[in-house]
Design an enzyme around this catalytic site. Structure first.
Site, PDB file in Angstrom:
ATOM      1  N   ARG A 137       0.258   4.679  -9.343  1.00  0.00           N
ATOM      2  CA  ARG A 137       0.787   5.213  -7.949  1.00  0.00           C
ATOM      3  C   ARG A 137       2.176   4.831  -8.079  1.00  0.00           C
ATOM      4  NH1 ARG A 137      -2.357   5.864  -2.432  1.00  0.00           N
ATOM      5  NH2 ARG A 137      -3.489   7.640  -3.510  1.00  0.00           N
ATOM      6  N   GLY A 142       0.987  -1.167  -0.042  1.00  0.00           N
ATOM      7  CA  GLY A 142      -0.127  -0.022   0.088  1.00  0.00           C
ATOM      8  C   GLY A 142       1.008   1.270   0.205  1.00  0.00           C
ATOM      9  N   CYS A 162     -10.068   9.707   8.189  1.00  0.00           N
ATOM     10  CA  CYS A 162      -9.926   8.926   9.281  1.00  0.00           C
ATOM     11  C   CYS A 162     -11.068   9.332  10.424  1.00  0.00           C
ATOM     12  CB  CYS A 162      -8.529   9.303   9.952  1.00  0.00           C
ATOM     13  SG  CYS A 162      -7.422   8.401   9.209  1.00  0.00           S
ATOM     14  N   ARG A 165      -5.760  20.689  32.425  1.00  0.00           N
ATOM     15  CA  ARG A 165      -6.413  19.378  32.468  1.00  0.00           C
ATOM     16  C   ARG A 165      -6.760  19.293  31.020  1.00  0.00           C
ATOM     17  NH1 ARG A 165     -10.593  19.818  37.385  1.00  0.00           N
ATOM     18  NH2 ARG A 165     -10.544  21.835  36.197  1.00  0.00           N
TER      19      ARG A 165
HETATM   20  C1  UDX Z   1      -6.097  12.608  12.077  1.00  0.00           C
HETATM   21  C2  UDX Z   1      -5.418  12.490  13.315  1.00  0.00           C
HETATM   22  O1  UDX Z   1      -5.037  13.788  14.041  1.00  0.00           O
HETATM   23  C3  UDX Z   1      -4.394  11.339  13.195  1.00  0.00           C
HETATM   24  O2  UDX Z   1      -3.614  11.360  14.352  1.00  0.00           O
HETATM   25  C4  UDX Z   1      -4.691  10.315  12.531  1.00  0.00           C
HETATM   26  O3  UDX Z   1      -3.469   9.282  12.309  1.00  0.00           O
HETATM   27  C5  UDX Z   1      -5.334  10.545  11.267  1.00  0.00           C
HETATM   28  O4  UDX Z   1      -6.636  11.257  11.524  1.00  0.00           O
HETATM   29  P1  UDX Z   1      -5.763  14.112   9.949  1.00  0.00           P
HETATM   30  O5  UDX Z   1      -7.147  13.486   9.381  1.00  0.00           O
HETATM   31  O6  UDX Z   1      -4.631  14.121   8.911  1.00  0.00           O
HETATM   32  O7  UDX Z   1      -5.390  13.432  11.368  1.00  0.00           O
HETATM   33  O8  UDX Z   1      -5.945  15.422  10.083  1.00  0.00           O
HETATM   34  P2  UDX Z   1      -6.205  16.507  11.584  1.00  0.00           P
HETATM   35  O9  UDX Z   1      -5.158  17.602  11.734  1.00  0.00           O
HETATM   36  O10 UDX Z   1      -6.593  15.495  12.749  1.00  0.00           O
HETATM   37  O11 UDX Z   1      -7.546  17.115  11.104  1.00  0.00           O
HETATM   38  C6  UDX Z   1      -8.909  16.564  10.865  1.00  0.00           C
HETATM   39  C7  UDX Z   1     -10.052  17.581  10.556  1.00  0.00           C
HETATM   40  O12 UDX Z   1     -10.399  18.349  11.906  1.00  0.00           O
HETATM   41  C8  UDX Z   1      -9.371  18.594   9.440  1.00  0.00           C
HETATM   42  O13 UDX Z   1     -10.642  18.701   8.568  1.00  0.00           O
HETATM   43  C9  UDX Z   1      -9.185  19.648  10.293  1.00  0.00           C
HETATM   44  O14 UDX Z   1      -9.416  20.909   9.595  1.00  0.00           O
HETATM   45  C10 UDX Z   1     -10.225  19.689  11.343  1.00  0.00           C
HETATM   46  N1  UDX Z   1      -9.942  20.271  12.818  1.00  0.00           N
HETATM   47  C11 UDX Z   1      -8.890  20.028  13.407  1.00  0.00           C
HETATM   48  C12 UDX Z   1     -10.806  21.321  13.226  1.00  0.00           C
HETATM   49  O15 UDX Z   1     -11.892  21.654  12.405  1.00  0.00           O
HETATM   50  N2  UDX Z   1     -10.547  21.989  14.410  1.00  0.00           N
HETATM   51  C13 UDX Z   1      -9.178  21.562  15.132  1.00  0.00           C
HETATM   52  O16 UDX Z   1      -9.178  22.201  16.184  1.00  0.00           O
HETATM   53  C14 UDX Z   1      -8.528  20.726  14.589  1.00  0.00           C
HETATM   54  P1  ADP Z   2      -4.179   5.464   3.273  1.00  0.00           P
HETATM   55  O1  ADP Z   2      -4.595   6.926   3.510  1.00  0.00           O
HETATM   56  O2  ADP Z   2      -4.895   4.672   4.241  1.00  0.00           O
HETATM   57  O3  ADP Z   2      -2.629   5.491   3.169  1.00  0.00           O
HETATM   58  P2  ADP Z   2      -4.790   5.292   0.563  1.00  0.00           P
HETATM   59  O4  ADP Z   2      -5.928   4.888  -0.001  1.00  0.00           O
HETATM   60  O5  ADP Z   2      -4.070   6.567   0.447  1.00  0.00           O
HETATM   61  O6  ADP Z   2      -4.957   4.872   2.080  1.00  0.00           O
HETATM   62  O7  ADP Z   2      -3.768   4.106  -0.017  1.00  0.00           O
HETATM   63  C1  ADP Z   2      -3.808   2.724   0.113  1.00  0.00           C
HETATM   64  C2  ADP Z   2      -3.023   1.914  -1.168  1.00  0.00           C
HETATM   65  O8  ADP Z   2      -3.171   0.637  -0.985  1.00  0.00           O
HETATM   66  C3  ADP Z   2      -3.727   2.259  -2.552  1.00  0.00           C
HETATM   67  O9  ADP Z   2      -2.549   2.967  -3.226  1.00  0.00           O
HETATM   68  C4  ADP Z   2      -4.114   1.177  -3.001  1.00  0.00           C
HETATM   69  O10 ADP Z   2      -3.978   0.761  -4.420  1.00  0.00           O
HETATM   70  C5  ADP Z   2      -3.297   0.059  -2.157  1.00  0.00           C
HETATM   71  N1  ADP Z   2      -3.776  -1.425  -2.072  1.00  0.00           N
HETATM   72  C6  ADP Z   2      -5.034  -1.760  -1.813  1.00  0.00           C
HETATM   73  N2  ADP Z   2      -5.289  -3.004  -1.713  1.00  0.00           N
HETATM   74  C7  ADP Z   2      -3.927  -3.499  -2.183  1.00  0.00           C
HETATM   75  C8  ADP Z   2      -3.363  -4.803  -2.205  1.00  0.00           C
HETATM   76  N3  ADP Z   2      -4.002  -6.024  -2.016  1.00  0.00           N
HETATM   77  N4  ADP Z   2      -2.061  -4.984  -2.719  1.00  0.00           N
HETATM   78  C9  ADP Z   2      -1.388  -3.883  -2.999  1.00  0.00           C
HETATM   79  N5  ADP Z   2      -1.702  -2.564  -2.952  1.00  0.00           N
HETATM   80  C10 ADP Z   2      -3.011  -2.585  -2.301  1.00  0.00           C
END
Ligand code: UDX
Ligand code: ADP
Length: 478
Positions: free
Chosen positions: A42, A12, A277, A261
Site C-alpha cells: 500500500r 492506516g 459503510c 422538510r
Molecule cells: C457514505 C456516506 O455518504 C458518507 O458520508 C460516509 O462517510 C461513508 O458512507 P459512500 O459509501 O462513499 O459514503 O457513498 P454514498 O454516496 O453515500 O453511496 C452509498 C451507496 O448508496 C452507493 O451504492 C450509491 O450508489 C447508493 N445510493 C446513493 C443510491 O442508491 N441512491 C441514492 O440516492 C444515493
Molecule cells: P477505510 O475505508 O476505513 O479507510 P481501508 O481498508 O481502505 O479502510 O484502509 C485501512 C488501512 O489500515 C489498510 O491499508 C490496513 O493495512 C491499515 N491498517 C490496519 N491495521 C493497521 C495497523 N495496526 N497498523 C498500520 N496499518 C493498519
C-alpha cells in the site's frame, strides 16, 4: 494550554486516511503529516505514480504535497514518536466469527493501533478516532492506552468521524458540511478538542466545526449513515409499489423531495446501496441496540438492511424471469462493478449480488468497469464460493462494446457517466435478439432504447414493451 501541532501521524493509508491526510497536508503547510500503514505494498503504491485508490482530484493534491509535508511510510514507530496528534484510520470490518458475528464491528485493528501507540509514545499524545467505531469505543481505546503506557505519558482521545463520500471525497473534504469533534468534558479534553479545531480551521470556518461529547460524536457518525441508507431503502421500497401500480418512482421522489422538510438528496431508487459503510454501520447500530436491550430499535434499523437485500434480490430475479425464466448459458453483459460511479471500490457492491445470482443460474458474464481492476472482480466473485468463478463463465473486458457483443442482455449495475452516451443503436445491432437492457441505476434514455428495439426494464417504472407478435427483425422500426 492548547498543544501546538507540528506533526501528525495517521495510522492506516486507506480510503479514509489517504485522502483526509492529503488535504490536511495541502491546507496546513506548517504541519508535517505522515501516513503509515503496515502494508508495504500500500505504501509503495502511495509513493508511486499509480495511487492505490481512485478518487477524482486526489492525484493532483498528492503530487503537490508528497515529500514536501506529506509522507507515506511503513516506519510506524518514528511517525508516532514525532507526532503530537495521531489519527487512527484503520479498517473496522464487520466481525466474521465469534460473538456478534455478522453484525458487530471488529475492533481488532483499532486495538492493535492503540497498543502500538501506547508502546511507542514517550510524550503526551492526542489520539483521534477517525475510523467509524461503535459508541463508547473511545473508552476501550483509553483502557488499552492507560494499561500499557509509560508512566509519565498522558493521552486524550477524541472522536472525529469522517463523513467523506467516495467519488467526491476531495470536494467533501475541502467543503465539509461540518467537522465533528467529540472529546472528554474536562479541561484537558477541551484543550485537545481545541488543538484539533486549530488544524481544521486552516480551511474550515469555525462555525462549521461542531464540538460534542465523545459518545455523541461516535453515535452521530452511525446515525448519519443510518439516516442516509434509510432514505434509499424508503425510496427503493416504493419502487416496488411503483412497478406494481404504474406509478413512476422518479416522479414520486421529485414530488416528495420538493418538500423542503424532506429535501431531494438520496432519493434515487436503485438496484440497492453498497459501499463499505452503510451496511456495516447499520449492522453495528443494530448490534449495539440489541446489547442495550432495545430490541424494537434494533428491529427498526435492521429493516433498512433487509429492504436493501430485498431490492438486490428483486432486481436479480427480474432479470431471470424476464429472460424466460432461465439464464443458463445465456451471455449477459455487466456494465459497472464498482458500488457507485467515480470509484474503483467494490466493497458491498450490488453488482456482486447480481453477478453471483446470475452465475448460480448458469449465465455467462462479460463484465466491464472503467476503474475496477480485474483481480478485484475475480476476488469478489470467488471469495464466498471459489467454485463459482471460472474462466468459462466470467470474462472481464476493457471495452464496453466488447462486453455487450453477442449478448442476450445488458445489466447496468453502476451509474458511470460513460454508459449514458454509448451508441445503443450499434449495441442493439451487435446483440442477440430479443435484446434486453436492465438499468439498475435509472441513467439511460429508456424511450430511445425502446425505439431502438430493446426490451427495457428499470427500477420503479414499468416500461412499454415491444409487441411480442412482431418478428424480431422488425422491432427496431416500431
Ligand atoms: C457514505 C456516506 O455518504 C458518507 O458520508 C460516509 O462517510 C461513508 O458512507 P459512500 O459509501 O462513499 O459514503 O457513498 P454514498 O454516496 O453515500 O453511496 C452509498 C451507496 O448508496 C452507493 O451504492 C450509491 O450508489 C447508493 N445510493 C446513493 C443510491 O442508491 N441512491 C441514492 O440516492 C444515493
Ligand atoms: P477505510 O475505508 O476505513 O479507510 P481501508 O481498508 O481502505 O479502510 O484502509 C485501512 C488501512 O489500515 C489498510 O491499508 C490496513 O493495512 C491499515 N491498517 C490496519 N491495521 C493497521 C495497523 N495496526 N497498523 C498500520 N496499518 C493498519
Amino acid at each position: 494550554m492548547v498543544q501546538k501541532i507540528t506533526h501528525i501521524c495517521c495510522i492506516g493509508a486507506g480510503y479514509v486516511g489517504g485522502p483526509t491526510c492529503s488535504v490536511i497536508a495541502l491546507k496546513c503547510p506548517d504541519i508535517q503529516v505522515t501516513v503509515v500503514d503496515k502494508s508495504e505494498e500500500r505504501i509503495k503504491q502511495w509513493n508511486s505514480n499509480k495511487l492505490p485508490i481512485y478518487e477524482p482530484g486526489l492525484d493532483e493534491v498528492v503530487k503537490k504535497t508528497r515529500d514536501v509535508n506529506l509522507f507515506f511510510s511503513t516506519d510506524i514507530k518514528s511517525a508516532i514518536q514525532k507526532a503530537q496528534l495521531v489519527f487512527i484510520s484503520v479498517n473496522t470490518p464487520t466481525k466474521t466469527f465469534g460473538n456478534g458475528k455478522g453484525r458487530a464491528a471488529d475492533l481488532k485493528y483499532v486495538e492493535s493501533a492503540a497498543r502500538m501507540i501506547a508502546d511507542i509514545a514517550t510524550e503526551n499524545k492526542i489520539v483521534v478516532e477517525k475510523s467509524t467505531v461503535p459508541v463508547r469505543a473511545a473508552e476501550s481505546i483509553m483502557k488499552v492506552l492507560t494499561a500499557n503506557h509509560k508512566s509519565n505519558v498522558q493521552f486524550q482521545i477524541l472522536s472525529n468521524p469522517e463523513f467523506l463520500s467516495e467519488g467526491t471525497a476531495m470536494t467533501d473534504l475541502f467543503n465539509a458540511d461540518r467537522i465533528l469533534i467529540g472529546g472528554e468534558d474536562t479541561a484537558q479534553g477541551h484543550e485537545a478538542v481545541e488543538s484539533l479545531c486549530w488544524v481544521y480551521e486552516h480551511w474550515i470556518p469555525r462555525k462549521n466545526i461542531l464540538t460534542t461529547n465523545t459518545w455523541s460524536s461516535e453515535l452521530s457518525k452511525l446515525a448519519a449513515n443510518a439516516f442516509l441508507a434509510q432514505r434509499i431503502s424508503s425510496i427503493n421500497s416504493l419502487s416496488a409499489v411503483c412497478e406494481a401500480t404504474g406509478a413512476d418512482v422518479s416522479e414520486v421522489a421529485k414530488a416528495v423531495g420538493l418538500d423542503s422538510r424532506i429535501g431531494s438528496k438520496f432519493l434515487q431508487a436503485s438496484v440497492g446501496f453498497g459501499g463499505s459503510c452503510f451496511q456495516k454501520d447499520i449492522l453495528n447500530l443494530v448490534y449495539i441496540c440489541e446489547c442495550l436491550n432495545l430490541p424494537e430499535v434494533a428491529n427498526y434499523w435492521q429493516q433498512v438492511i433487509d429492504l436493501n437485500e430485498y431490492q438486490k434480490t428483486r432486481f436479480s430475479e427480474k432479470i431471470i424471469s424476464s429472460l424466460f425464466n432461465t439464464v443458463s448459458d445465456k451471455h449477459i453483459a455487466i456494465l459497472g462493478f464498482a458500488f457507485k460511479k467515480n470509484t474503483g471500490d467494490t466493497r458491498e457492491s450490488p453488482a456482486i449480488h447480481v453477478c453471483r445470482t446470475l452465475l448460480y443460474e448458469g449465465a455467462k458474464l462479460k463484465i466491464y468497469d472503467p476503474k475496477v481492476e480485474s483481480s478485484q472482480i475475480i476476488q469478489e466473485l470467488s471469495e464466498q464460493d471459489p467454485e463459482l468463478f471460472n474462466q468459462s463463465s466470467v470474462c472481464i473486458v476493457n471495452d464496453p462494446y466488447e462486453a455487450v457483443l453477442h449478448t442476450h442482455a445488458i445489466v447496468v449495475c453502476t451509474e458511470w457517466d460513460e454508459f449514458v452516451t454509448l451508441d445503443y443503436q450499434r449495441i442493439y445491432e451487435d446483440m442477440m435478439k430479443p435484446a434486453y437492457i436492465f438499468d439498475g441505476r435509472k441513467i439511460l434514455n429508456h424511450e430511445q432504447l425502446l425505439d431502438f428495439g430493446f426490451n427495457v426494464h428499470t427500477v420503479g417504472k414499468k416500461l412499454r414493451r415491444p409487441p411480442t407478435c412482431r418478428l424480431w427483425g422488425s422491432w427496431n422500426k416500431m
